[in-house]
Motif scaffolding. Sequence first.
Motif, PDB file in Angstrom:
ATOM      1  N   LEU A  22      10.101  -6.203   8.327  1.00 15.36           N
ATOM      2  CA  LEU A  22      10.977  -5.112   8.732  1.00 15.36           C
ATOM      3  C   LEU A  22      11.748  -4.553   7.542  1.00 15.36           C
ATOM      4  CD1 LEU A  22      13.176  -5.098  11.886  1.00 15.36           C
ATOM      5  CD2 LEU A  22      14.219  -4.573   9.699  1.00 15.36           C
ATOM      6  N   LEU A  23      12.284  -5.431   6.695  1.00 12.39           N
ATOM      7  CA  LEU A  23      13.049  -4.978   5.535  1.00 12.39           C
ATOM      8  C   LEU A  23      12.171  -4.256   4.524  1.00 12.39           C
ATOM      9  CD1 LEU A  23      15.278  -8.143   5.003  1.00 12.39           C
ATOM     10  CD2 LEU A  23      15.950  -5.961   6.026  1.00 12.39           C
ATOM     11  N   ALA A  24      10.872  -4.551   4.526  1.00 13.65           N
ATOM     12  CA  ALA A  24       9.952  -3.879   3.610  1.00 13.65           C
ATOM     13  C   ALA A  24       9.499  -2.530   4.130  1.00 13.65           C
ATOM     14  CB  ALA A  24       8.725  -4.766   3.365  1.00 13.65           C
ATOM     15  N   ALA A  25       9.674  -2.272   5.431  1.00 10.76           N
ATOM     16  CA  ALA A  25       9.096  -1.083   6.058  1.00 10.76           C
ATOM     17  C   ALA A  25       9.566   0.240   5.453  1.00 10.76           C
ATOM     18  CB  ALA A  25       9.371  -1.115   7.561  1.00 10.76           C
ATOM     19  N   PRO A  26      10.874   0.464   5.226  1.00  4.93           N
ATOM     20  CA  PRO A  26      11.269   1.779   4.694  1.00  4.93           C
ATOM     21  C   PRO A  26      10.591   2.127   3.379  1.00  4.93           C
ATOM     22  CG  PRO A  26      13.186   0.598   5.514  1.00  4.93           C
ATOM     23  CD  PRO A  26      12.051  -0.381   5.532  1.00  4.93           C
ATOM     24  N   GLU A  27      10.552   1.190   2.447  1.00  7.54           N
ATOM     25  CA  GLU A  27       9.919   1.465   1.156  1.00  7.54           C
ATOM     26  C   GLU A  27       8.426   1.705   1.311  1.00  7.54           C
ATOM     27  OE1 GLU A  27       8.794  -1.480  -2.275  1.00  7.54           O
ATOM     28  OE2 GLU A  27      10.879  -0.860  -2.565  1.00  7.54           O
TER      29      GLU A  27
ATOM     30  N   ARG B 149       6.301   5.243   0.671  1.00  7.85           N
ATOM     31  CA  ARG B 149       5.173   5.293  -0.265  1.00  7.85           C
ATOM     32  C   ARG B 149       3.937   5.889   0.413  1.00  7.85           C
ATOM     33  NH1 ARG B 149       1.051   1.679  -1.202  1.00  7.85           N
ATOM     34  NH2 ARG B 149       0.011   1.947  -3.206  1.00  7.85           N
ATOM     35  N   CYS B 150       3.672   5.490   1.642  1.00  9.19           N
ATOM     36  CA  CYS B 150       2.520   6.040   2.372  1.00  9.19           C
ATOM     37  C   CYS B 150       2.677   7.534   2.592  1.00  9.19           C
ATOM     38  CB  CYS B 150       2.353   5.319   3.704  1.00  9.19           C
ATOM     39  SG  CYS B 150       1.827   3.600   3.565  1.00  9.19           S
ATOM     40  N   LEU B 151       3.890   7.970   2.949  1.00 14.94           N
ATOM     41  CA  LEU B 151       4.116   9.399   3.163  1.00 14.94           C
ATOM     42  C   LEU B 151       3.858  10.205   1.892  1.00 14.94           C
ATOM     43  CD1 LEU B 151       7.319   9.646   5.407  1.00 14.94           C
ATOM     44  CD2 LEU B 151       5.026  10.456   5.954  1.00 14.94           C
ATOM     45  N   ARG B 152       4.341   9.690   0.767  1.00 16.83           N
ATOM     46  CA  ARG B 152       4.152  10.416  -0.495  1.00 16.83           C
ATOM     47  C   ARG B 152       2.678  10.491  -0.881  1.00 16.83           C
ATOM     48  NH1 ARG B 152       8.949   7.515  -1.897  1.00 16.83           N
ATOM     49  NH2 ARG B 152       7.701   5.890  -2.888  1.00 16.83           N
ATOM     50  N   ARG B 153       1.910   9.441  -0.552  1.00 15.83           N
ATOM     51  CA  ARG B 153       0.479   9.457  -0.884  1.00 15.83           C
ATOM     52  C   ARG B 153      -0.302  10.376   0.045  1.00 15.83           C
ATOM     53  NH1 ARG B 153      -1.740   5.160  -3.634  1.00 15.83           N
ATOM     54  NH2 ARG B 153      -3.696   6.292  -3.341  1.00 15.83           N
TER      55      ARG B 153
ATOM     56  N   GLY C 185       2.411 -15.409  -2.933  1.00 18.39           N
ATOM     57  CA  GLY C 185       2.255 -16.113  -1.663  1.00 18.39           C
ATOM     58  C   GLY C 185       1.759 -15.149  -0.601  1.00 18.39           C
ATOM     59  N   PRO C 186       2.400 -15.110   0.576  1.00 17.65           N
ATOM     60  CA  PRO C 186       1.959 -14.213   1.640  1.00 17.65           C
ATOM     61  C   PRO C 186       2.505 -12.799   1.520  1.00 17.65           C
ATOM     62  CG  PRO C 186       3.753 -15.574   2.436  1.00 17.65           C
ATOM     63  CD  PRO C 186       3.476 -16.019   1.019  1.00 17.65           C
ATOM     64  N   PHE C 187       3.237 -12.507   0.452  1.00 22.61           N
ATOM     65  CA  PHE C 187       3.919 -11.223   0.327  1.00 22.61           C
ATOM     66  C   PHE C 187       3.253 -10.354  -0.735  1.00 22.61           C
ATOM     67  CE2 PHE C 187       7.072 -14.531   1.340  1.00 22.61           C
ATOM     68  CZ  PHE C 187       7.384 -14.134   2.628  1.00 22.61           C
ATOM     69  N   ARG C 188       3.389  -9.047  -0.532  1.00 22.14           N
ATOM     70  CA  ARG C 188       2.807  -8.092  -1.478  1.00 22.14           C
ATOM     71  C   ARG C 188       3.721  -6.874  -1.550  1.00 22.14           C
ATOM     72  NH1 ARG C 188      -2.345  -7.637  -3.470  1.00 22.14           N
ATOM     73  NH2 ARG C 188      -2.970  -5.604  -4.264  1.00 22.14           N
ATOM     74  N   ARG C 189       3.911  -6.367  -2.763  1.00 18.46           N
ATOM     75  CA  ARG C 189       4.725  -5.172  -2.960  1.00 18.46           C
ATOM     76  C   ARG C 189       4.101  -4.315  -4.059  1.00 18.46           C
ATOM     77  NH1 ARG C 189      10.961  -4.827  -5.264  1.00 18.46           N
ATOM     78  NH2 ARG C 189      11.348  -2.638  -4.678  1.00 18.46           N
ATOM     79  N   THR C 190       4.038  -3.021  -3.805  1.00 13.00           N
ATOM     80  CA  THR C 190       3.537  -2.073  -4.800  1.00 13.00           C
ATOM     81  C   THR C 190       4.709  -1.242  -5.297  1.00 13.00           C
ATOM     82  OG1 THR C 190       1.380  -1.975  -3.711  1.00 13.00           O
ATOM     83  CG2 THR C 190       1.923  -0.197  -5.245  1.00 13.00           C
ATOM     84  N   VAL C 191       4.938  -1.270  -6.596  1.00 12.59           N
ATOM     85  CA  VAL C 191       6.090  -0.587  -7.175  1.00 12.59           C
ATOM     86  C   VAL C 191       5.634   0.365  -8.278  1.00 12.59           C
ATOM     87  CG1 VAL C 191       7.718  -2.437  -6.665  1.00 12.59           C
ATOM     88  CG2 VAL C 191       6.424  -2.495  -8.780  1.00 12.59           C
ATOM     89  N   PRO C 192       6.341   1.483  -8.462  1.00  8.30           N
ATOM     90  CA  PRO C 192       6.021   2.377  -9.571  1.00  8.30           C
ATOM     91  C   PRO C 192       6.424   1.751 -10.898  1.00  8.30           C
ATOM     92  CG  PRO C 192       7.974   3.151  -8.410  1.00  8.30           C
ATOM     93  CD  PRO C 192       7.430   2.007  -7.613  1.00  8.30           C
TER      94      PRO C 192
END
Length: 406
Positions: free
Chosen positions: A141-146, A150-154, A364-371
């Motif tokens: 949930l905390l990851a959802a806004p970011e 990102r999906c919207l911009r792509r 681990g089970p987490f993934r984040r894509t950052v500029p």
Amino acid sequence: MRTLLLTGPGGTGRTTLAAATALAAARQGTRTLLLGTDRDDTLGAALGMRTGPAPALVEPRLTVWRPDPAQGFRDGLAALQDRAASALDLLGAARLDPEELTPLPGADDLALLRALREAALAEAHDLLVVDLPAAPRALALLAAPEELRRCLRRLLPPERQAARALRPVLGRLAGVPLPTGALYETAARWELELAATEAVLADRNTVVRLVAEPGPAGADAVRTAALGLALRGLRTDLLVANRVLPEDVPADSWLGGPLAQQRKTLAEWRGTYDVRTVPHLGRDPRGTDDLAALGAPGAAPEAAPGAQPGAAAGPDAHAAPVEWTVTDRLAEDGVLVWSIPLPGAVREELDLVRRGDELAVAAGPFRRTVPLPSALRRCTVDGAALRGDTLTVRFTPDPGLWPRGR
């Protein structure tokens, strides 16, 4: 306004601790709003009163609010139908009545994010205490806004709106109205709402507090949750060890084994986190008297005796941002180094993938894509290493893109 987000493994008394924390803050003179998330009124059970979509006063300076995700879903879909009326009429689609709608999976999370944003921006209170879901769902949930931004911009890059002037001509040529303008307007509104929610989570006065029962399962869950929060750059202030057994348990009691496990886990936690203990009352807390008896740490507690140097004491003391810093080592080693704090990360469970000007980090089970920072976009990845709790990624300047003379 300070925002305190409580999460932890399921079944550890997280909701009870959220209510106790909000109550303690209110009785210390802080105007506090307690925001609940469960469809079942578990928050009301802890407080000894019913809670619901209408904010209710628990006692002076303490208000509780549990938004109704079903109503929010109906209102949102009704508004979407109104905005897309021309396209729906063109397709001959039949409108849906709000009464026939059932919330889809994820509606609860969207309702919580909307409520979190509205409560933080309203500034009607000094403290917002949020009873988040159990840790795995809370981290998503905390990851959802970011991730949604990102999906919207792509999918709908803002620069494509430059062709807006041609849409009427294209519509006449095609013979049908084009809903592209409305689509971009909707995307822009979503972008603003998501950005506002992300700003609340990234604010220097927003912290996450972990709640867990000391024991092997709790230790594993806390380690995983701390890694996920670090990858997202979210600040944490305390680890609350809940339902701690009394030390005077007889040696021959069946509670001797669980007590030994608790002691061992607490000793390990105190070497890493700022830990506070909350006793087991011997019953499920019900009502404000029981909540007060827990002695839960307030929103900005004093530093615990023996806490690690630099350990935070609350939202105000833990204001330093979680930074991913770039170190210039061009003169010494010919590289720039990007340092990413990842406490608890395991080398075998790390993965890095560069795609254009972005870096995908899996831990681990987490993934984040950052500029990538602007300087690193003109570089190639030279390697990475995990040293202690920090992942360092080395970048070598690309001669074709790097400024001359640097």
